[in-house]
Each structure stands twice: as structure tokens, then as C-alpha cells.
Design an enzyme around this catalytic site. Structure first.
Site, PDB file in Angstrom:
ATOM      1  N   ASP A 307      35.920  63.225 -37.465  1.00 61.88           N
ATOM      2  CA  ASP A 307      37.166  63.512 -38.160  1.00 61.88           C
ATOM      3  C   ASP A 307      36.964  64.576 -39.240  1.00 61.88           C
ATOM      4  O   ASP A 307      35.881  64.714 -39.811  1.00 61.88           O
ATOM      5  CB  ASP A 307      37.664  62.211 -38.801  1.00 61.88           C
ATOM      6  CG  ASP A 307      38.968  62.362 -39.548  1.00 61.88           C
ATOM      7  OD1 ASP A 307      39.983  62.652 -38.890  1.00 61.88           O
ATOM      8  OD2 ASP A 307      38.961  62.218 -40.774  1.00 61.88           O
ATOM      9  N   GLU A 341      36.803  67.533 -35.114  1.00 63.40           N
ATOM     10  CA  GLU A 341      38.218  67.857 -35.256  1.00 63.40           C
ATOM     11  C   GLU A 341      38.350  69.072 -36.172  1.00 63.40           C
ATOM     12  O   GLU A 341      38.076  68.984 -37.369  1.00 63.40           O
ATOM     13  CB  GLU A 341      38.974  66.672 -35.868  1.00 63.40           C
ATOM     14  CG  GLU A 341      40.453  66.968 -36.068  1.00 63.40           C
ATOM     15  CD  GLU A 341      41.093  66.160 -37.189  1.00 63.40           C
ATOM     16  OE1 GLU A 341      42.313  65.973 -37.137  1.00 63.40           O
ATOM     17  OE2 GLU A 341      40.381  65.738 -38.114  1.00 63.40           O
TER      18      GLU A 341
END
Length: 603
Positions: A307, A341
Site C-alpha cells: 500500500d 500501489e
């Protein structure tokens, strides 16, 4: 069958599996055989079809953990199935009982949104919500009790591996839950304070008293006071809220206030109030290596989605990622798939993380943008040609592009159904369905690793944006979810007869059967500046060629398309393909509106 009946039968299947392997403390399943596990370990990333799900919204296998062991009040446990921002009851036991459904779709890997223990409820400004998404972590070493426990996690990995399916964890190294407070702004978010205006060696700004003598950004033994920008503190009842214990010390965080998501604040600011880790600090680097290396050691998971990759300094990733790959190799996982990401549609931006930050792969946000717009009929198919031309900018070029997870929508931006509906407000259900199928075909047959977002196969569309694409897979009590009419019509929960489920499963079967569609070199054959034909070939060194033809227009297209000179005869894998080329290196194709063909060279 009602929801209660589905849950009862699901637990019967888990109980039956548990009888095969005794594991104290939770559900258990048959362990994978050595042969199955070895075959799984040897599959390269590009052979996978990934299924991304939020455990809280996918299946509720154990209603007893809906409150996660907290007091059953909405603002304590975070459980409120009528509110899109709160827990709805899904868990890892539910994922176990629905592995048949996922595998039947053609998925070979399950990517779980974060399952680590979270702060159940947070307030930031005017927003109050619960950690159903999993990104507000307090204990990086434990499974969140809303989702299960260590035994359930082990059972899930065993159950997936026994089927030849991989398990990817979504991990976070940029931040923790919002625990740290600043004395200067007790009732509001703090504005970001820059390194130039608030250097580490002055208290509260340029004119403040000297602190942290000799700290030059490298010797962190000299960084002993965290009050250079604000005066951070941890509330008395949360002093030991985080695990491991080193996470409770404010000196391990930037403490500069809210990120504006530009400039240095993108790296050093608090992400919507979340405590931003000092990832330059060697203690933080080694701490995160120990944490997530431990998950590889303990569970033998097969990959990480990371993330907020762009909000961490490159030097952290340059140390962390090789350490994870080394840890996986030592565990006997040679094809451990790591992808970050990087939320940006520009391949020049996403590629940087493969060249500078040591990422083997990143989520292909540029593909998402172009594929969604092409399938929706918003732009010409030449956008895809330009996208694939840019594969050269990734580290290792086409080899890296081959392992980029491609996707059409997600839990933050919205679903492909929403994007297609938004671009075609007057389209009927048949057109919407055809365009969504076309988008999935673009993803399933072009280079990269197709990544399905849970619920898309049921026709969920939602209203786009954060929180509106996180529907419950079961009959929902959230009004916005319950009132939605899915594209293709509403089906029973977990229906394998839903039109998109069947269409995607067909694509996955074709892809699995043809090595060229998974590993073949990609050559773009035809495109245009308006909606219409897009053609590509997937080529193998042995001469195999699979030609894939897409039509994003509402009218049929017919054209001559270049192919390899030796590809003279063809068989149809999907649709009506010509049986022979018109001449060496040229085949005539006819593609129905909003449809696709898959044609294989006959040796």
C-alpha cells in the site's frame, strides 16, 4: 436458500475440512501435498489470475466475530452493517468457505485486503468510520479479531494451497493507525510543516531552541526529540496500543502534520491523519523487515501488494524489498510476487518505482485508465497502443510489464461497471454488459497479470469513489448496496450463473489453456484513433501465435490484420475466426460490435 442456510452449509464444509487435519484453536483444512505445493511455487507471476477481495465484505463465515471481541456498540467495535464505512461481518472463515466460488471463476491467487489488527474506529475531522478496509493497523503481528485468528489464517493458506491457489497479503509500511496527537491542534488536523521551515534541529521552527544536536538526516542516534514541528504525544490510554513496542515511540514518526499529497508532504505528511512512519530511520527499516518477514516465515504466503508505495522514500524500498525476496527464497518461495500501489495513470511515474525503488512490479494504473476508457467507447484504441509502447520504460522492459498486475477498478476509485455506466448514461443493460465483458477481455488477454475485483463478476457497479465500491457479496443491509441493480440483473448471492461470472470464467479457461496468452511476447497489430478495432498477437519462441481481436465500436468491423508469415491456418478459441490467412502475413477478420475473438495459429 436464505443467508442463515448458506452460512450453516458453509460451516459444514469448513467442519468437514477440519476433520482432515487437526489444528488446535481454530478451523483447519487438508494441508497441500508436496507435489501441489511445489507446482504452485514454480508458477511465475504472469501465470496467475488474481482475485482481490475485502474480507469484511466478501463472506461472513463466523458471525460470532462480527464485533471482534469488543463491546457490541457501534462506536466501540465498529460493527454496523447498515453503514458503508463500518464493519459488515465478513471474515477469513468466509473466504475459506467460498474458495470454490473464487476458483470456479478462474482465479489462481487470492489477494486479501489487510488482515492485521486495526484500531476499530477512528475520527478525523468531520469523518468517523471503522477499519473494515484494514489500513488502520495497530498490531502488525496479529490477525484482526473481526476477521479471525492465527489458526484461521493458517487454515486459509492451507486451503488455498491445497487447491493450487496462491495467497497474497496487502501490507502497509508507510503508516499506522491514528494514535499520536499534537498539542498545538487538539481539535483539528494539523497543517503540514516543512523541513525547511521546521528543521529537525530546532524546536518549533527556525527561531526555536536548538535540539537534536548534530542530526544531519543520517545518524538517527542524534534524533532524540520529536518536537521540531509539533509537540506529539500519545494519549494515556493508548501508550501501548501498537505492536511491536517500538511503534509506540513518537520519535519513529515524522510528526509534521497532514499531507497535502504534493512535494515533500507526500513522503513525510500524515496520510489522512494516520501516523506517518519515519521510514528513513534504520530502526523502522529493520522493524518492518522483521514484521513482514515474519508473516512469510509463519504462513508461507506467496506475495505482497504494498500500500501507498509512492509515499515512502526510495531508500526504504531498496532495503525492504530485497530482504523480503530473500526471506521468501529461504522459505522455498522462488516466485514471491511483490507489487506496489502507485496511484498514477502515467507509466513514466509508475515505471520509476521499478527502476529506482527496487519494485519488481507495480499495479498497472495506466492500463486501468486506458482499458476502461477504450471499453467504454470514450477514446480510440490507439490509446492502448501508446500504453504498450511505454512498456520499454519499466526496468527490464517487457519482462517487467509481463508481471504488472492489470486491473479495471478497485476499492478506492470505483468499479469498471461504474466507469462504463458513467461514460454511457443512456446505454441499456445489454450494451453495458457487452462493454464490461470487453474490458475484462482486454485485461485477460493482453500482457500482465489480470486482477479481478471481487463483485465485478456479479455485475456490481456502485456510485464510484471511496466506499461506494465495497458492496457486500451477501444480501446487504446497507441501503446504497441493497438498492443497486447489478449489470446483467440481480442473481442469488455467489451465483456462478451471473452473466459476467460466466463470461470471465470462459476467458480464464482460454487463458489457462494457452501458454502464449500468459507468457507470450505481445505485438500490437492494429488500432485507430476512434472506437473500433484493436488487435494484438501473443507469440512464443516455438512459433505459436494467438491473435486477439477487440471491437470497441457499436458497429461490426472488418479488416486485414498483419500476422506472422508462417501463420497460415487458424482455429477459433472464441468467436468466428477465419480458417486461413488471405496471404502470408495477412488475415481477414470480422469482429461483431462490442465483442472479441481469440484465434490460434494451427501448426
Amino acid at each position: 436458500m436464505g443467508e442463515r442456510g448458506r452460512r450453516r452449509n458453509g460451516w459444514r464444509s469448513v467442519a468437514a475440512a477440519a476433520a482432515l487435519l487437526s489444528t488446535a484453536g481454530g478451523p483447519a483444512v487438508a494441508a497441500p501435498t508436496p507435489a501441489v505445493l511445489e507446482a504452485l511455487r514454480q508458477r511465475p507471476p504472469q501465470d496467475e489470475v488474481i482475485y482481490f477481495l475485502l474480507p469484511d465484505r466478501f463472506a461472513n463465515g463466523d458471525p460470532a466475530n462480527d464485533h471482534g471481541g469488543y463491546a457490541p456498540q457501534r462506536l466501540v467495535s465498529g460493527f454496523d452493517p447498515t453503514d458503508a464505512d463500518f464493519y459488515h461481518g465478513g471474515d477469513l472463515a468466509g473466504v475459506i468457505q467460498r474458495l470454490d466460488y473464487i476458483q470456479g471463476l478462474g482465479a489462481t491467487a487470492v489477494w486479501l485486503a489487510p488482515i492485521f489488527k486495526n484500531k476499530p474506529v477512528q475520527t478525523h475531522g468531520d469523518y468517523t468510520g471503522a477499519a473494515h478496509h484494514g489500513y488502520w493497523i495497530t498490531d502488525f503481528t496479529s490477525v484482526d479479531p473481526h476477521f479471525g485468528d492465527e489458526a484461521t489464517m493458517r487454515a486459509l493458506v492451507d486451503a488455498a494451497h491445497a487447491r493450487g491457489m496462491k495467497v497474497y497479503l496487502d501490507i502497509v509500511a508507510n503508516h499506522t493507525a491514528d494514535v499520536i496527537r499534537y498539542r498545538e491542534c487538539p481539535d483539528r488536523p494539523c497543517a503540514y510543516r516543512s523541513r525547511a521551515d521546521y528543521p529537525y534541529v530546532r524546536k518549533g521552527g527556525i527561531d526555536g531552541a536548538p535540539i537534536n544536536d548534530g542530526f544531519d538526516g543520517r545518524d538517527f542516534s542524534r534524533l532524540t526529540r520529536p518536537d521540531y514541528a509539533y509537540t506529539p504525544y500519545v494519549p494515556a490510554d493508548e501508550e501501548n496500543a501498537k505492536v511491536p513496542a517500538w511503534l509506540n515511540d513518537p520519535i519513529r514518526y515524522h510528526n509534521r502534520g497532514e499531507s497535502t499529497f504534493s512535494g515533500e508532504s507526500s513522503l513525510d505528511g500524515d496520510f489522512a491523519g494516520l501516523d506517518d512512519l519515519m521510514t528513513e530511520d534504520p530502526v523502522v527499516v529493520q522493524g518492518m523487515i522483521d514484521i513482514f518477514g515474519g508473516w512469510i516465515d509463519k504462513y508461507g504466503v506467496d506475495g505482497f501488494r504494498i500500500d501507498t508505495a509512492r509515499h515512502v522514500n526510495p531508500e526504504f524500498w531498496q532495503a525492504f524489498i530485497p530482504a523480503m525476496l530473500e526471506r521468501a527464497q529461504a522459505k522455498g518461495i522462488p516466485n514471491f510476487h511483490i507489487f506496489g500501489e502507485v496511484y498514477d495513470p502515467d507509466p513514466a511515474v509508475t515505471a520509476r518505482f521499478t527502476r529506482t525503488d527496487a519494485y519488481p512490479a507495480v499495479l498497472d494504473f495506466p492500463f486501468q485508465k486506458q482499458a476502461a476508457d477504450v471499453a467504454a467507447g470514450k477514446i480510440g484504441t490507439d490509446a492502448l497502443a501508446r500504453l504498450f509502447d511505454a512498456d520499454a520504460v519499466y526496468d527490464k522492459g517487457a519482462d517487467t510489464a509481463a508481471i504488472l498486475p492489470t486491473f479495471l477498478g478497485n476499492h478506492d476509485m470505483g468499479r469498471i461497471g461504474f466507469f462504463v455506466k458513467q461514460a454511457n448514461p443512456d446505454a441499456d443493460d445489454a450494451e453495458l454488459l457487452a462493454r464490461i465483458k470487453l474490458a475484462h477481455a482486454l485485461m485477460m488477454f493482453s500482457r500482465g497479470v489480470p486482477t479481478l475485483y471481487y463483485g465485478d463478476e456479479q455485475g456490481f457497479a456502485g456510485a464510484g469513489g471511496y466506499g461506494n465500491a465495497r458492496q457486500d457479496m451477501w444480501p446487504s443491509r446497507t441501503p446504497a448496496y441493497a438498492d443497486e441493480t447489478p449489470v446483467g440483473g440481480r442473481q442469488p448471492a455467489y451465483s456462478t450463473q451471473a452473466p459476467l461470472y460466466r463470461a470471465i470464467a470462459e476467458m480464464a479457461r482460454i487463458r489457462a489453456a494457452e501458454p502464449a496468452l500468459r507468457r507470450g511476447r505481445q505485438v500490437v497489430r492494429a488500432y485507430g484513433d476512434k472506437p473500433g478495432l484493436f488487435a494484438l498477437s501473443r507469440l512464443m519462441d516455438d512459433g505459436a501465435e494467438v491473435l486477439v481481436l477487440f471491437n470497441s465500436a457499436a458497429a461490426p468491423v472488418t479488416a486485414q490484420v498483419e500476422v506472422e508469415p508462417g501463420s497460415l491456418r487458424w482455429q477459433a478459441l472464441r468467436g468466428d475466426c477465419a480458417v486461413g490467412s488471405s496471404a502470408p502475413a495477412s488475415v481477414r477478420v470480422s469482429v461483431p460490435p462490442l465483442d472479441y475473438l481469440v484465434c490460434k495459429r494451427v501448426p
